[in-house]
Design a protein around this motif. Structure first.
Motif, PDB file in Angstrom:
ATOM      1  N   LYS A  12     -44.704  71.875  10.521  1.00 19.66           N
ATOM      2  CA  LYS A  12     -45.692  71.393  11.485  1.00 19.66           C
ATOM      3  C   LYS A  12     -46.955  72.250  11.429  1.00 19.66           C
ATOM      4  N   GLU A 234     -57.793  69.357   2.999  1.00 17.91           N
ATOM      5  CA  GLU A 234     -56.531  68.643   3.222  1.00 17.91           C
ATOM      6  C   GLU A 234     -56.311  67.527   2.209  1.00 17.91           C
ATOM      7  N   GLU A 356     -50.355  63.670   8.281  1.00 24.39           N
ATOM      8  CA  GLU A 356     -50.668  63.469   9.688  1.00 24.39           C
ATOM      9  C   GLU A 356     -52.051  64.008  10.027  1.00 24.39           C
ATOM     10  N   ILE A 357     -52.423  65.146   9.440  1.00 24.82           N
ATOM     11  CA  ILE A 357     -53.758  65.706   9.681  1.00 24.82           C
ATOM     12  C   ILE A 357     -54.834  64.715   9.251  1.00 24.82           C
ATOM     13  N   LYS A 359     -54.783  61.631   9.187  1.00 26.58           N
ATOM     14  CA  LYS A 359     -54.846  60.442  10.044  1.00 26.58           C
ATOM     15  C   LYS A 359     -55.615  60.701  11.339  1.00 26.58           C
ATOM     16  N   GLN A 360     -55.776  61.989  11.692  1.00 27.03           N
ATOM     17  CA  GLN A 360     -56.352  62.334  12.986  1.00 27.03           C
ATOM     18  C   GLN A 360     -57.868  62.513  12.901  1.00 27.03           C
ATOM     19  N   PRO A 361     -58.573  62.306  14.026  1.00 31.00           N
ATOM     20  CA  PRO A 361     -60.012  62.617  14.070  1.00 31.00           C
ATOM     21  C   PRO A 361     -60.221  64.098  13.813  1.00 31.00           C
ATOM     22  N   ARG A 362     -61.292  64.446  13.118  1.00 33.26           N
ATOM     23  CA  ARG A 362     -61.581  65.822  12.822  1.00 33.26           C
ATOM     24  C   ARG A 362     -61.749  66.631  14.093  1.00 33.26           C
ATOM     25  N   ALA A 364     -59.581  67.247  16.435  1.00 33.34           N
ATOM     26  CA  ALA A 364     -58.627  66.947  17.482  1.00 33.34           C
ATOM     27  C   ALA A 364     -57.403  67.839  17.404  1.00 33.34           C
ATOM     28  N   LEU A 365     -56.911  68.101  16.189  1.00 31.54           N
ATOM     29  CA  LEU A 365     -55.717  68.917  16.046  1.00 31.54           C
ATOM     30  C   LEU A 365     -55.995  70.372  16.382  1.00 31.54           C
TER      31      LEU A 365
END
Length: 372
Positions: A12, A234, A356-357, A359-362, A364-365
């Motif tokens: 993760k 990524e 998964e990274i 797929k996410q908005p920059r 946000a994680l």
């Protein structure tokens, strides 16, 4: 290096890590700066005018994360049209992440467009581990190429080492010799175009340069082809790890592939790189000692060599030496922990977390990471 690398624990996303100057910055529910000292980083409070001068804020991730490599190649084929058909394209290749993905993309583009791709590796004698040639040949061979290997002029390398010592920031004579070898190789292979693998996310200067270069066109600017310039780390990691095209230096914890004694490496990177086998470490140290005697005698040799102060001009070397007193030895980050952080990006067990990274908005994680 200004680019943040995600790192993983138990499959993760756990945080982000990067190097700049002699600092390692860890983002995990807040940013912490560590000034490197030997085998560890010492926590730095972020105070002092010198930090304002050397701090390099991370760049915003480029917008090129979306889409697969295959989609990018098809878009490039449409953008360049018939300009490459029947031509020869020399591909600058080091075996590192950027050049490997660029070679992979160029290889697929050549099949669509009908041109010949010729990867060329430039070895830098004395400053680069000879094993890097083997790694580059292995990776190129996996992609179906026989690598053309040339090297910077040995006689001139010895001349500069004797006259000036090791390359330093602002006067990196090794780059001149490497680029001259590339120009000669381009003539020797009869190339019409050159494929480079520079990425905007790596530094502010490079981002500015590439934004101008590709402002009016896509992928092909003049005689330069670049299929990776707008990709984030990524995307590169996902493509290369899934194909098992990872350079072993990344698994050692190095964020980039370069000469062992590159002046733009920080002390964390040099702590790892000094373990690599060079042709003649004695020659390298002798060149450093000569330069120390000529230009840096105000700095004790042990500190000059230990802190790699040959990376700076003599005046700046003294300033950088004084910075060491500003670190807080009460809290530290061990070398092995940072190595695990950087190397985790290149391990197959973290592929799903990488997907998964993307797929996410920059951003946000990063905002959701737990503190530690």
């Amino acid at each position: 290096m200004m680019e943040r690398y995600p790192f993983f624990e138990s499959g993760k996303l756990a945080g982000y890590v990067r190097t700049f100057s002699d600092f390692v910055e860890v983002l995990r529910g807040g940013s912490r700066l560590y000034l490197w000292e030997g085998e560890r980083g010492l926590l730095h409070g972020g105070r002092g005018d010198f930090l304002k001068a050397v701090y390099e804020p991370p760049l915003e991730a480029p917008a090129g994360a979306g889409g697969s490599l295959e989609e990018r190649v098809r878009a490039a084929a449409e953008a360049v049209g018939d300009k490459l058909r029947g031509r020869r394209v020399m591909v600058d290749f080091s075996g590192g992440k950027d050049s490997t993905l660029n070679l992979l993309a160029v290889a697929e583009l050549s099949e669509l467009m009908g041109f010949r791709a010729i990867p060329v590796y430039v070895h830098v004698p004395y400053l680069e581990p000879p094993s890097c040639i083997d790694h580059a040949e292995r990776i190129a061979g996996r992609l179906g190429f026989e690598l053309e290997v040339v090297e910077a002029d040995r006689r001139m390398m010895l001349f500069y080492l004797s006259r000036d010592g090791l390359p330093r920031r602002g006067t990196r004579w090794c780059t001149f010799l490497k680029m001259r070898a590339l120009r000669e190789a381009m003539k020797a292979v009869g190339a019409d175009f050159e494929a480079k693998a520079e990425r905007a996310a790596e530094s502010g200067k490079r981002a500015e340069k590439l934004s101008k270069t590709f402002a009016r066109t896509t992928y092909l600017a003049g005689k330069t082809l670049n299929l990776v310039y707008d990709l984030p780390i990524e995307r590169l990691a996902l493509e290369l790890v899934s194909r098992r095209l990872v350079h072993p230096h990344y698994l050692e914890g190095l964020p980039r592939v370069s000469c062992s004694l590159c002046p733009y490496k920080g002390l964390y990177e040099l702590a790892i790189s000094r373990r690599h086998e060079l042709e003649d470490w004695g020659l390298v140290e002798h060149a450093a000692r000569r330069a120390h005697q000529r230009y840096y005698h105000a700095v004790p040799w042990e500190e000059f060599w230990g802190y790699a102060l040959w990376r700076y001009d003599p005046t700046l070397a003294l300033i950088r030496l004084r910075e060491r007193s500003l670190a807080d030895a009460g809290s530290s980050l061990e070398l092995e922990e940072v190595r695990r952080m950087f190397s985790s990006l290149w391990r197959e067990e973290n592929l799903e977390a990488l997907r998964e990274i993307l797929k996410q908005p920059r951003g946000a994680l990063a905002e959701a990471l737990p503190a530690r």
